[in-house]
Design an enzyme around this catalytic site. Structure first.
Site, PDB file in Angstrom:
ATOM      1  N   ASP A 124       0.832  -1.201   0.000  1.00 30.79           N
ATOM      2  CA  ASP A 124       0.000   0.000   0.000  1.00 30.79           C
ATOM      3  C   ASP A 124       0.872   1.259   0.000  1.00 30.79           C
ATOM      4  O   ASP A 124       0.623   2.200  -0.764  1.00 30.79           O
ATOM      5  CB  ASP A 124      -0.901   0.029   1.249  1.00 30.79           C
ATOM      6  CG  ASP A 124      -2.197  -0.759   1.059  1.00 30.79           C
ATOM      7  OD1 ASP A 124      -2.642  -0.874  -0.106  1.00 30.79           O
ATOM      8  OD2 ASP A 124      -2.741  -1.247   2.061  1.00 30.79           O
ATOM      9  N   ASN A 143      -3.763  13.412   8.991  1.00 35.69           N
ATOM     10  CA  ASN A 143      -4.969  13.513   9.822  1.00 35.69           C
ATOM     11  C   ASN A 143      -5.458  12.166  10.340  1.00 35.69           C
ATOM     12  O   ASN A 143      -6.109  12.103  11.373  1.00 35.69           O
ATOM     13  CB  ASN A 143      -6.065  14.189   8.976  1.00 35.69           C
ATOM     14  CG  ASN A 143      -7.441  14.057   9.598  1.00 35.69           C
ATOM     15  OD1 ASN A 143      -7.785  14.791  10.517  1.00 35.69           O
ATOM     16  ND2 ASN A 143      -8.230  13.100   9.123  1.00 35.69           N
ATOM     17  N   TYR A 210      -3.182   6.294  22.952  1.00 33.19           N
ATOM     18  CA  TYR A 210      -3.572   7.429  22.100  1.00 33.19           C
ATOM     19  C   TYR A 210      -2.863   8.696  22.582  1.00 33.19           C
ATOM     20  O   TYR A 210      -2.263   9.425  21.792  1.00 33.19           O
ATOM     21  CB  TYR A 210      -5.091   7.607  22.174  1.00 33.19           C
ATOM     22  CG  TYR A 210      -5.622   8.785  21.380  1.00 33.19           C
ATOM     23  CD1 TYR A 210      -5.823   8.686  20.003  1.00 33.19           C
ATOM     24  CD2 TYR A 210      -5.941   9.995  22.009  1.00 33.19           C
ATOM     25  CE1 TYR A 210      -6.318   9.762  19.282  1.00 33.19           C
ATOM     26  CE2 TYR A 210      -6.435  11.067  21.293  1.00 33.19           C
ATOM     27  CZ  TYR A 210      -6.622  10.947  19.924  1.00 33.19           C
ATOM     28  OH  TYR A 210      -7.114  12.019  19.217  1.00 33.19           O
ATOM     29  N   LYS A 214      -0.012  10.929  20.634  1.00 29.58           N
ATOM     30  CA  LYS A 214      -0.167  12.338  20.260  1.00 29.58           C
ATOM     31  C   LYS A 214       0.997  13.173  20.807  1.00 29.58           C
ATOM     32  O   LYS A 214       1.411  14.153  20.184  1.00 29.58           O
ATOM     33  CB  LYS A 214      -1.515  12.879  20.743  1.00 29.58           C
ATOM     34  CG  LYS A 214      -2.720  12.271  20.009  1.00 29.58           C
ATOM     35  CD  LYS A 214      -2.691  12.561  18.509  1.00 29.58           C
ATOM     36  CE  LYS A 214      -3.942  12.068  17.784  1.00 29.58           C
ATOM     37  NZ  LYS A 214      -3.884  12.248  16.337  1.00 29.58           N
ATOM     38  N   VAL A 243     -13.616  18.180  18.915  1.00 28.85           N
ATOM     39  CA  VAL A 243     -14.347  18.654  17.742  1.00 28.85           C
ATOM     40  C   VAL A 243     -15.481  17.646  17.531  1.00 28.85           C
ATOM     41  O   VAL A 243     -15.288  16.449  17.779  1.00 28.85           O
ATOM     42  CB  VAL A 243     -13.418  18.683  16.499  1.00 28.85           C
ATOM     43  CG1 VAL A 243     -14.193  19.008  15.230  1.00 28.85           C
ATOM     44  CG2 VAL A 243     -12.274  19.669  16.707  1.00 28.85           C
TER      45      VAL A 243
HETATM   46  N1  LIG Z   1     -12.581  14.807  17.013  1.00 34.03           N
HETATM   47  C1  LIG Z   1     -11.867  15.242  18.028  1.00 34.03           C
HETATM   48  O1  LIG Z   1     -12.393  15.661  19.064  1.00 34.03           O
HETATM   49  C2  LIG Z   1     -10.356  15.242  17.930  1.00 34.03           C
HETATM   50  C3  LIG Z   1      -9.636  15.868  18.949  1.00 34.03           C
HETATM   51  C4  LIG Z   1      -8.259  15.900  18.883  1.00 34.03           C
HETATM   52  C5  LIG Z   1      -7.601  15.321  17.798  1.00 34.03           C
HETATM   53  N2  LIG Z   1      -8.322  14.716  16.814  1.00 34.03           N
HETATM   54  C6  LIG Z   1      -7.581  14.080  15.702  1.00 34.03           C
HETATM   55  O2  LIG Z   1      -8.103  14.494  14.460  1.00 34.03           O
HETATM   56  C7  LIG Z   1      -7.928  13.455  13.494  1.00 34.03           C
HETATM   57  C8  LIG Z   1      -9.243  13.187  12.790  1.00 34.03           C
HETATM   58  O3  LIG Z   1     -10.213  12.786  13.741  1.00 34.03           O
HETATM   59  P1  LIG Z   1     -11.789  12.816  13.473  1.00 34.03           P
HETATM   60  O4  LIG Z   1     -12.424  13.170  14.758  1.00 34.03           O
HETATM   61  O5  LIG Z   1     -12.089  13.614  12.268  1.00 34.03           O
HETATM   62  O6  LIG Z   1     -12.061  11.257  13.201  1.00 34.03           O
HETATM   63  P2  LIG Z   1     -13.247  10.545  12.408  1.00 34.03           P
HETATM   64  O7  LIG Z   1     -14.401  11.458  12.219  1.00 34.03           O
HETATM   65  O8  LIG Z   1     -13.441   9.272  13.120  1.00 34.03           O
HETATM   66  O9  LIG Z   1     -12.601  10.272  10.957  1.00 34.03           O
HETATM   67  C9  LIG Z   1     -11.493   9.451  10.843  1.00 34.03           C
HETATM   68  C10 LIG Z   1     -11.072   9.319   9.390  1.00 34.03           C
HETATM   69  O10 LIG Z   1      -9.923   8.464   9.331  1.00 34.03           O
HETATM   70  C11 LIG Z   1     -10.227   7.303   8.595  1.00 34.03           C
HETATM   71  N3  LIG Z   1      -9.645   6.134   9.237  1.00 34.03           N
HETATM   72  C12 LIG Z   1      -9.812   5.714  10.499  1.00 34.03           C
HETATM   73  N4  LIG Z   1      -9.128   4.584  10.715  1.00 34.03           N
HETATM   74  C13 LIG Z   1      -8.535   4.274   9.547  1.00 34.03           C
HETATM   75  C14 LIG Z   1      -7.714   3.217   9.115  1.00 34.03           C
HETATM   76  N5  LIG Z   1      -7.380   2.214   9.928  1.00 34.03           N
HETATM   77  N6  LIG Z   1      -7.272   3.206   7.850  1.00 34.03           N
HETATM   78  C15 LIG Z   1      -7.632   4.186   7.003  1.00 34.03           C
HETATM   79  N7  LIG Z   1      -8.405   5.218   7.348  1.00 34.03           N
HETATM   80  C16 LIG Z   1      -8.859   5.263   8.602  1.00 34.03           C
HETATM   81  C17 LIG Z   1     -11.718   7.198   8.556  1.00 34.03           C
HETATM   82  O11 LIG Z   1     -12.073   6.471   7.403  1.00 34.03           O
HETATM   83  P3  LIG Z   1     -13.537   5.806   7.245  1.00 34.03           P
HETATM   84  O12 LIG Z   1     -14.443   6.905   6.805  1.00 34.03           O
HETATM   85  O13 LIG Z   1     -13.379   4.787   6.198  1.00 34.03           O
HETATM   86  O14 LIG Z   1     -13.900   5.261   8.591  1.00 34.03           O
HETATM   87  C18 LIG Z   1     -12.127   8.666   8.508  1.00 34.03           C
HETATM   88  O15 LIG Z   1     -12.008   9.181   7.207  1.00 34.03           O
HETATM   89  C19 LIG Z   1      -7.373  12.257  14.272  1.00 34.03           C
HETATM   90  O16 LIG Z   1      -5.979  12.207  14.116  1.00 34.03           O
HETATM   91  C20 LIG Z   1      -7.728  12.575  15.697  1.00 34.03           C
HETATM   92  O17 LIG Z   1      -6.857  11.953  16.601  1.00 34.03           O
HETATM   93  C21 LIG Z   1      -9.685  14.663  16.858  1.00 34.03           C
HETATM   94  C1  LIG Z   2      -1.388  -5.585   0.620  1.00 37.11           C
HETATM   95  O1  LIG Z   2      -2.054  -4.680  -0.217  1.00 37.11           O
HETATM   96  C2  LIG Z   2      -2.088  -5.098  -1.573  1.00 37.11           C
HETATM   97  C3  LIG Z   2      -2.645  -3.961  -2.391  1.00 37.11           C
HETATM   98  O2  LIG Z   2      -3.739  -3.356  -1.791  1.00 37.11           O
HETATM   99  C4  LIG Z   2      -2.913  -6.395  -1.661  1.00 37.11           C
HETATM  100  O3  LIG Z   2      -2.966  -6.832  -2.995  1.00 37.11           O
HETATM  101  C5  LIG Z   2      -2.261  -7.433  -0.783  1.00 37.11           C
HETATM  102  O4  LIG Z   2      -3.060  -8.606  -0.764  1.00 37.11           O
HETATM  103  C6  LIG Z   2      -2.069  -6.937   0.633  1.00 37.11           C
HETATM  104  N1  LIG Z   2      -1.302  -7.874   1.414  1.00 37.11           N
HETATM  105  C7  LIG Z   2      -1.673  -8.248   2.639  1.00 37.11           C
HETATM  106  C8  LIG Z   2      -0.732  -9.192   3.312  1.00 37.11           C
HETATM  107  O5  LIG Z   2      -2.673  -7.849   3.184  1.00 37.11           O
END
Ligand SMILES: NC(=O)c1ccc[n+]([C@@H]2O[C@H](COP(=O)([O-])OP(=O)(O)OC[C@H]3O[C@@H](n4cnc5c(N)ncnc54)[C@H](OP(=O)(O)O)[C@@H]3O)[C@@H](O)[C@H]2O)c1
Ligand SMILES: *[C@@H]1O[C@H](CO)[C@@H](O)[C@H](O)[C@H]1NC(C)=O
Ligand SMILES: *[C@@H]1O[C@H](CO)[C@@H](O)[C@H](O)[C@H]1NC(C)=O
Ligand SMILES: *[C@@H]1O[C@H](CO)[C@@H](O)[C@H](O)[C@H]1NC(C)=O
Length: 335
Positions: A124, A143, A210, A214, A243
């Site tokens: 990835d 983010n 967490y 941070k 937020v």
């Molecule tokens: N909200 C608060 O009060 C607050 C306060 C302080 C700091 N922050 C920081 O601000 C940032 C954003 O937070 P937020 O509140 O906007 O969070 P959120 O609304 O939960 O959104 C999180 C985003 O990250 C994506 N995401 C989460 N886990 C993921 C993963 N394993 N792989 C790929 N994408 C992932 C989510 O994708 P999906 O849409 O697919 O789930 C979503 O787009 C974070 O770093 C958080 O620590 C937030």
């Molecule tokens: C890693 O990501 C690639 C591309 O998204 C995917 O084809 C592959 O199966 C993934 N490998 C593992 C071990 O998850």
């Protein structure tokens, strides 16, 4: 003799009073100045213009965690400023829908890459690196973030949750940054925003991993910012209090807890301005947050705030466990 002694005692008392008075006045003046500077920063001082990072000139913004919450709002507002967008997060369908909407609304180009950061999958990152090498990245918004599901004592937290937080919040940020920095350095221009939290400023018990992650981000931003300042790259750690979002589980905004829209607007209007933060390479641009950060850093002791955080998280945990119990009961009933 008696009179002389009284006079010298009076003199000593007077000297001590003057001394304390001077020290007190100095201390008060320093605090008043810092409060005044914070207010001025938040309300008046303009940030670095985004045009410096290529807005409207074909430059791209890379945003991780772009499909929801704060990240989605960064996407919208940077699109409005005419950056092309590379949107990265977990859910392809959400990324596609957002990309299409912003392309049509703002006449920009977009690319998306869906990956689950918890996997730490090397292919990835290499795929993403290949995309990044085909575009001019002016802005990187680190983010993406994940948190403990509910406040949990460290020793009771699952290994999986602990690994996920380290993998997403720390490893992911380091890896993406490494993909972007070389080209910014070569062009001598770029902006890197790292989404931090008050829990990195003062520890939050029951959100230990967490919180420490941070703090890592804050310290890393200071080191990286220093290293890259001479290369025309601005690194800024965004010190964020609550937020409204899925992560915070807060649904209604207050003076202290904004919606993502005004929050992100304050960040983008105040690049390079400290606001309520006294940490180098860190900014607390939102008024409600800045006032609170100032109080924490100037009027409270760290020990006191840690205790307050602990009490607050204990309470949130108690309520979250009760909710889980209720849901389990309801689950049984509907079975
Ligand atoms: N909200 C608060 O009060 C607050 C306060 C302080 C700091 N922050 C920081 O601000 C940032 C954003 O937070 P937020 O509140 O906007 O969070 P959120 O609304 O939960 O959104 C999180 C985003 O990250 C994506 N995401 C989460 N886990 C993921 C993963 N394993 N792989 C790929 N994408 C992932 C989510 O994708 P999906 O849409 O697919 O789930 C979503 O787009 C974070 O770093 C958080 O620590 C937030
Ligand atoms: C890693 O990501 C690639 C591309 O998204 C995917 O084809 C592959 O199966 C993934 N490998 C593992 C071990 O998850
Ligand atoms: C969690 O990890 C520790 C060591 O890191 C191990 O001893 C323990 O068995 C693991 N727990 C589970 C449930 O896998
Ligand atoms: C994070 O990165 C380090 C170094 O690349 C690696 O050893 C580790 O397994 C990664 N994941 C976690 C959860 O620490």
């Amino acid at each position: 003799m008696g009179i002389l002694q009284t006079v010298s005692e009076d003199k000593a008392l007077l000297a001590a009073t003057v001394c304390f008075g001077v020290v007190g006045a100095f201390f008060t003046a320093v605090k008043a100045f810092s409060f005044f500077k914070m207010i001025l920063d938040v309300l008046v001082v303009p940030g670095i213009s985004l045009s410096k990072f290529g807005a409207g000139k074909g430059s791209w913004a890379v945003i991780t965690g772009a499909s929801d919450g704060i990240g989605k709002e960064f996407a919208s507002q940077l699109a409005k400023k005419k950056f092309n967008l590379l949107l990265v997060s977990r859910t392809e369908s959400k990324l596609q829908a957002l990309a299409k909407e912003l392309e049509q609304a703002h006449g920009i180009q977009t690319k998306t890459y869906a990956m689950d950061f918890t996997r730490g999958n090397e292919s990835d990152y290499s795929n993403l690196g290949q995309i990044i090498n085909t575009i001019e990245v002016g802005v990187l918004v680190n983010n993406v973030g994940t948190n403990h599901d509910i406040p949990t004592p460290f020793d009771e937290e699952s290994n999986e949750t602990i690994a996920n937080i380290v993998e997403v919040n720390i490893n992911g940020t380091l890896k993406i940054s490494k993909l972007v920095i070389p080209q910014m350095k070569a062009r001598r221009s770029g902006l890197i925003l790292n989404l931090g939290s008050f829990s990195g400023l003062v520890a939050t018990p029951y959100l230990s991993v967490y919180s420490a992650g941070k703090a890592f981000l804050s310290t890393w931003s200071q080191a990286l910012g220093s290293e890259l300042a001479g290369d025309g790259i601005v690194v800024e750690h965004i010190n964020t209090y609550f937020v409204v979002s899925a992560m915070s589980k807060i649904r209604r905004p207050t003076f202290m807890i904004p919606m993502p829209k005004p929050y992100v607007a304050s960040v983008l209007a105040k690049i390079g301005v400290a606001g309520g933060s006294s940490v180098p390479f860190s900014s607390t641009p939102y008024l409600g947050h800045a006032l609170f950060a100032w109080v924490i850093e100037n009027l409270a002791t760290t020990g006191f705030v840690v205790k307050q955080n602990y009490a607050m998280q204990k309470d949130i945990r108690r309520r979250a466990l009760r909710k889980r119990e209720r849901e389990a009961q309801q689950g049984k009933k509907t079975e």
